[in-house]
Each structure stands twice: as C-alpha cells, then as structure tokens.
Write an enzyme that holds these catalytic residues in place. Structure first.
Site, PDB file in Angstrom:
ATOM      1  N   ASP A 116      10.759 -28.838  25.574  1.00  0.00           N
ATOM      2  CA  ASP A 116      12.029 -28.809  24.861  1.00  0.00           C
ATOM      3  C   ASP A 116      13.095 -29.460  25.736  1.00  0.00           C
ATOM      4  O   ASP A 116      13.254 -29.099  26.913  1.00  0.00           O
ATOM      5  CB  ASP A 116      12.415 -27.365  24.542  1.00  0.00           C
ATOM      6  CG  ASP A 116      13.527 -27.286  23.511  1.00  0.00           C
ATOM      7  OD1 ASP A 116      13.719 -28.260  22.767  1.00  0.00           O
ATOM      8  OD2 ASP A 116      14.204 -26.239  23.448  1.00  0.00           O
ATOM      9  N   HIS A 123      26.477 -29.974  22.758  1.00  0.00           N
ATOM     10  CA  HIS A 123      25.853 -28.667  22.996  1.00  0.00           C
ATOM     11  C   HIS A 123      25.854 -28.329  24.483  1.00  0.00           C
ATOM     12  O   HIS A 123      26.234 -27.217  24.882  1.00  0.00           O
ATOM     13  CB  HIS A 123      24.422 -28.669  22.452  1.00  0.00           C
ATOM     14  CG  HIS A 123      23.654 -27.426  22.792  1.00  0.00           C
ATOM     15  ND1 HIS A 123      23.929 -26.200  22.234  1.00  0.00           N
ATOM     16  CD2 HIS A 123      22.617 -27.228  23.657  1.00  0.00           C
ATOM     17  CE1 HIS A 123      23.100 -25.292  22.724  1.00  0.00           C
ATOM     18  NE2 HIS A 123      22.294 -25.882  23.592  1.00  0.00           N
ATOM     19  N   GLU A 187      18.327 -22.253  17.592  1.00  0.00           N
ATOM     20  CA  GLU A 187      18.663 -23.606  18.013  1.00  0.00           C
ATOM     21  C   GLU A 187      18.050 -24.565  17.008  1.00  0.00           C
ATOM     22  O   GLU A 187      16.824 -24.618  16.847  1.00  0.00           O
ATOM     23  CB  GLU A 187      18.164 -23.901  19.428  1.00  0.00           C
ATOM     24  CG  GLU A 187      18.934 -23.130  20.488  1.00  0.00           C
ATOM     25  CD  GLU A 187      18.623 -23.547  21.904  1.00  0.00           C
ATOM     26  OE1 GLU A 187      19.452 -23.269  22.782  1.00  0.00           O
ATOM     27  OE2 GLU A 187      17.552 -24.147  22.125  1.00  0.00           O
ATOM     28  N   GLU A 189      16.798 -27.936  15.885  1.00  0.00           N
ATOM     29  CA  GLU A 189      16.282 -29.064  16.643  1.00  0.00           C
ATOM     30  C   GLU A 189      15.369 -29.931  15.776  1.00  0.00           C
ATOM     31  O   GLU A 189      14.978 -29.551  14.668  1.00  0.00           O
ATOM     32  CB  GLU A 189      15.511 -28.586  17.874  1.00  0.00           C
ATOM     33  CG  GLU A 189      16.302 -27.625  18.758  1.00  0.00           C
ATOM     34  CD  GLU A 189      15.646 -27.378  20.099  1.00  0.00           C
ATOM     35  OE1 GLU A 189      14.758 -28.164  20.498  1.00  0.00           O
ATOM     36  OE2 GLU A 189      16.022 -26.387  20.761  1.00  0.00           O
ATOM     37  N   ASP A 221      14.242 -23.260  17.778  1.00  0.00           N
ATOM     38  CA  ASP A 221      13.895 -22.705  19.080  1.00  0.00           C
ATOM     39  C   ASP A 221      14.679 -21.408  19.269  1.00  0.00           C
ATOM     40  O   ASP A 221      15.741 -21.384  19.890  1.00  0.00           O
ATOM     41  CB  ASP A 221      14.223 -23.726  20.177  1.00  0.00           C
ATOM     42  CG  ASP A 221      13.756 -23.274  21.550  1.00  0.00           C
ATOM     43  OD1 ASP A 221      12.708 -22.614  21.625  1.00  0.00           O
ATOM     44  OD2 ASP A 221      14.448 -23.577  22.540  1.00  0.00           O
ATOM     45  N   ARG A 225      19.986 -14.925  24.050  1.00  0.00           N
ATOM     46  CA  ARG A 225      21.008 -15.382  24.980  1.00  0.00           C
ATOM     47  C   ARG A 225      21.277 -14.398  26.114  1.00  0.00           C
ATOM     48  O   ARG A 225      21.630 -14.822  27.230  1.00  0.00           O
ATOM     49  CB  ARG A 225      22.309 -15.665  24.223  1.00  0.00           C
ATOM     50  CG  ARG A 225      22.194 -16.735  23.158  1.00  0.00           C
ATOM     51  CD  ARG A 225      21.733 -18.060  23.724  1.00  0.00           C
ATOM     52  NE  ARG A 225      21.739 -19.108  22.700  1.00  0.00           N
ATOM     53  CZ  ARG A 225      21.272 -20.333  22.886  1.00  0.00           C
ATOM     54  NH1 ARG A 225      20.741 -20.658  24.052  1.00  0.00           N
ATOM     55  NH2 ARG A 225      21.312 -21.221  21.916  1.00  0.00           N
ATOM     56  N   GLN A 228      18.490 -14.864  28.491  1.00  0.00           N
ATOM     57  CA  GLN A 228      18.621 -16.185  29.094  1.00  0.00           C
ATOM     58  C   GLN A 228      19.669 -16.192  30.206  1.00  0.00           C
ATOM     59  O   GLN A 228      19.454 -16.764  31.280  1.00  0.00           O
ATOM     60  CB  GLN A 228      18.991 -17.209  28.016  1.00  0.00           C
ATOM     61  CG  GLN A 228      19.140 -18.634  28.518  1.00  0.00           C
ATOM     62  CD  GLN A 228      19.538 -19.594  27.404  1.00  0.00           C
ATOM     63  OE1 GLN A 228      19.676 -19.203  26.244  1.00  0.00           O
ATOM     64  NE2 GLN A 228      19.718 -20.855  27.750  1.00  0.00           N
ATOM     65  N   LYS A 241      13.025 -17.701  25.543  1.00  0.00           N
ATOM     66  CA  LYS A 241      12.666 -18.683  24.530  1.00  0.00           C
ATOM     67  C   LYS A 241      11.170 -18.723  24.215  1.00  0.00           C
ATOM     68  O   LYS A 241      10.765 -19.396  23.262  1.00  0.00           O
ATOM     69  CB  LYS A 241      13.118 -20.078  24.984  1.00  0.00           C
ATOM     70  CG  LYS A 241      14.629 -20.265  24.983  1.00  0.00           C
ATOM     71  CD  LYS A 241      15.012 -21.597  25.581  1.00  0.00           C
ATOM     72  CE  LYS A 241      16.502 -21.844  25.486  1.00  0.00           C
ATOM     73  NZ  LYS A 241      16.947 -22.201  24.133  1.00  0.00           N
ATOM     74  N   THR A 245       8.783 -20.096  18.531  1.00  0.00           N
ATOM     75  CA  THR A 245       9.403 -21.362  18.166  1.00  0.00           C
ATOM     76  C   THR A 245       8.853 -21.738  16.804  1.00  0.00           C
ATOM     77  O   THR A 245       7.638 -21.897  16.650  1.00  0.00           O
ATOM     78  CB  THR A 245       9.087 -22.472  19.188  1.00  0.00           C
ATOM     79  OG1 THR A 245       9.551 -22.079  20.480  1.00  0.00           O
ATOM     80  CG2 THR A 245       9.741 -23.777  18.790  1.00  0.00           C
ATOM     81  N   GLU A 346      27.373 -21.263  19.934  1.00  0.00           N
ATOM     82  CA  GLU A 346      28.520 -22.172  19.816  1.00  0.00           C
ATOM     83  C   GLU A 346      29.362 -21.858  18.581  1.00  0.00           C
ATOM     84  O   GLU A 346      30.592 -21.885  18.625  1.00  0.00           O
ATOM     85  CB  GLU A 346      28.030 -23.609  19.735  1.00  0.00           C
ATOM     86  CG  GLU A 346      27.265 -24.091  20.950  1.00  0.00           C
ATOM     87  CD  GLU A 346      26.552 -25.392  20.656  1.00  0.00           C
ATOM     88  OE1 GLU A 346      27.155 -26.463  20.859  1.00  0.00           O
ATOM     89  OE2 GLU A 346      25.382 -25.339  20.196  1.00  0.00           O
TER      90      GLU A 346
END
Length: 402
Positions: A116, A123, A187, A189, A221, A225, A228, A241, A245, A346
């Site tokens: 990834d 971002h 996420e 993607e 993904d 948080r 993370q 993560k 996925t 975000e």
C-alpha cells in the site's frame, strides 16, 4: 453495438468488460465477464470452444488467466467483444449469460503480496498536520520516492465481507491499554492487479507498467487510527491496518481505461531517472464515498502525485519480484477540499468536526455502519466506465484474548 439486452449505454458495456468470479446454482466458483447487468460464464464459453485460453478460464480464480500476459489478455478481450456484438453468435452465447442478481461474487483472484502506497499529497499533508503538528507535514523523502508499506495479502477480502472491529493497544494518559479500536476509519483507494510476474533482481521500468499490470480494483484499506498513532513509529503501520482490506469484485482491464489517462501533477523537485515516466500520466477516476446511505465525499484520483507506473517501478527497483496476483494500492485518494477527502480522519479533522448523516452524527465508524466506495472513469465516445463498488459493514469486536 452489443446485442445483449440492456447493455447498450451501460457503464458495463462492451467498452468495459470487467472480470470477476461468481457462484451460481450450487456449482463451483467460475470466471465471468460483466456485460450490463449480466455475467458471461467464461468457464462455459471456453468449454464450448467459443473462447480459447488454454483452460485458464476454467478455473476458480483469475490467476491462471492473469499469468498468460498481455497478448493473450488482448486476444480474449477481442474474442469476447466479438461474441457480444456479432448477432451470429447470439444463439450460442445467450444461454451462457447469467443475471447478476442470481449470483454471489467472490474474491476474483488469489492475492499474493500486498503493498500500500501513500501517494496523495493532500492526504499526506493532512495526516502530517494531525499526527505530527510540531513538524513539517511531509517527511523529507515524500517528493523523492513513493512511500509505501507491505500489508497482509491473507486479509484482503471481497466487497460485502463483514469487517470485525479490531482490538489492540492504544495510548491513554495513564499508559497503554488494550481493547477494541475507538477510531475506526476507511481509506478510499485504487488497487492495481499484477498479471505477468517479474524476475528476481530485475526491476520493472516505468514504461513496462502495462506489460505487468492487468487491471484495476477499488480498495478500502480499513484503518484503526488509535492503534496506528501508538504503533506507527518507527516502522509504520502494522496491526492498525492488517485486520482487513476490502476490494471490489470486478477487475477492470487496463484496456477499458484507455480513454481515462491524463497528465499527472507536475513533480517538483524532478524525480530520479528510474522514476521518470514519459509521458507522465495519471488516471481520471472519480470516486464516491457513501456512509450509511449518504455520499460524504468525492475523491479525485487524477490528482495523485505518484503514478501507478512510478509505484511499480519503485516497488521493484531493488530487485524485488512481483508475482501473478500481487496487489498494490495507491494509498488514500484525497483532493484539496474537505469534500474530496478519502478518509474520515480528514473528513472530520481527527474527530473534531462530526459529519451529519441521516441516522445522526459520526466522527469515526460505529458498529453497524456501512461504507460503500464506488468509482467511474471516462470511456470512448463519451460513455462511462464503471469500476463497481467496494462495500463493508462494521461488526462488533470479538471477545478479548485470554
């Protein structure tokens, strides 16, 4: 013009023809190609001698077909197009068409390695400002190479698979604690599926991208948080993560995206020679993120700083191989405005600005929430290419380990 009822003008017409794997009528998994709201059973087509692929279409995953390489991919695509447009083939082909509403879609290919990337400047800047407020948002290397991490191919799942809330360590003022993630995120993607493998010790140059990559899938993904933020230094994402996925069930061939290439953003400072892709092109893919029935953002893939060809070149420049079925993803697709962000981190600015949905406000994902990411691209003569959707619903965390 196709003779298939309802397919003319569809985002899944003969200009697209995405591949998938399906289950129907109690039979084993089979490869199919989508035309409108129908699937052409390619297992049956090859068994009847209508398509020739050396038996590669008579398997339970796309891997054997992917391994055949671009000349065979193109030949099969041309033949399928002929079968679906020439009325002379209708009598033989029509019994092999299956309504999508009658099938269950499966993971279309057996995933090998999964990488990834982190290729959206918007971002990366947003995350840097939130996670490292006392430092420059972009690390010094960001504009010199496509940053990425190795994920877990074994937890790549097909759209529709429930996503169990992960548990792990997170930081508190009193010290680390263990428990379910409280800041579960997405996420949005785009993923690239490798067909033709490379040799150990032999990098793949940027101009060989289309010789190795078969097509495109959508990727979510999922990201914890809070896990993370505690674990990512110094080696990057790990348990935050690796739990799931999700990918879309349709692999859209690169051939279907011939009209979607456009100039990518200018790269300054200039990149090193092995990363110079001439022409420097990205893909005009328009994503949409739906949270519990409300579209909350529309991330534009065209603004990605690093291109798919550059990502593949960097992935292999040290001599690492790519294998049939490998998947590499773009990283979160985000534009410069809040309405174009590809993560809820975000969108809600770290949870400080909740999003209003029909069922109430949200910051991060709650159990029972469903997220669907879809995308389209421009096709020939003004038609639209559909990339399908990747969908997942959050279920409660399991019991803690003993």
């Amino acid at each position: 013009m196709t003779w298939v009822p309802g397919a003319a003008g569809s985002p899944y017409g003969v200009h697209n023809l995405p591949y998938g794997v399906f289950r129907h009528g109690g039979r084993p998994d089979r490869i199919g190609v989508r035309i409108g709201d129908l699937l052409l059973d390619l297992d049956g087509a090859e068994a009847a001698g209508l398509v020739l692929a050396g038996g590669a279409l008579r398997t339970a995953t796309l891997n054997a077909f992917l391994a055949l390489g671009r000349p065979q991919w193109s030949a099969v695509r041309a033949r399928v197009t002929e079968l679906l447009t020439d009325p002379a083939h209708r009598a033989a082909v029509e019994p092999l068409l299956v309504p999508l509403q009658e099938v269950e879609l499966a993971l279309p290919f057996q995933v090998g390695d999964y990488v990834d990337f982190y290729s959206s400047e918007a971002h990366a800047t947003n995350v840097g400002r939130m996670f490292r407020p006392d430092e420059a948002p972009l690390p010094p290397n960001w504009k010199h190479l496509p940053i990425g991490y190795h994920g877990r191919g074994g937890t790549v799942v097909v759209s529709g698979t429930p996503v169990t809330r992960p548990s792990g360590q997170r930081a508190t003022p009193a010290g680390p604690v263990f428990g379910p993630s409280t800041r579960l995120d997405i996420e949005a993607e785009v993923g690239f599926v490798v067909g033709t493998p490379s040799a150990l010790g032999t990098p793949v140059p940027v101009d060989s991208f289309a010789d190795h990559v078969f097509g495109v899938v959508l990727v979510n993904d999922w990201s914890a948080r809070d896990l993370q933020a505690w674990e990512y230094r110094p080696l990057g994402p790990f348990l935050a993560k690796s739990f799931a996925t999700s990918v879309s069930p349709w692999v859209v061939p690169l051939d279907a995206l011939a009209d979607a290439w456009l100039p990518a953003p200018e790269q300054d400072p200039p990149v090193l020679d092995y990363l110079r892709d001439i022409p420097h092109l990205g893909l005009d893919l328009r994503l949409a993120v739906d949270w519990n029935g409300t579209v909350v953002s529309r991330p534009p893939f065209a603004g990605m700083y690093w291109t798919p060809a550059q990502q593949l070149a960097h992935l292999t420049v040290n001599g690492a191989v790519v294998r049939t079925g490998d998947l590499y993803a773009s990283g979160t697709v985000s534009g410069p405005t809040r309405e174009e962000t590809g993560s809820f981190l975000e969108l809600t600015w770290g949870g400080a600005e909740p999003v209003k949905l029909d069922g109430g406000e949200r910051t991060f994902l709650e159990d029972g929430d469903t997220v669907t990411i879809s995308a389209t691209a421009p096709g020939p003569d003004g038609v639209t290419v559909g990339l399908g959707e990747v969908c997942g619903t959050i279920v409660a965390a399991g019991p803690p380990p003993r």
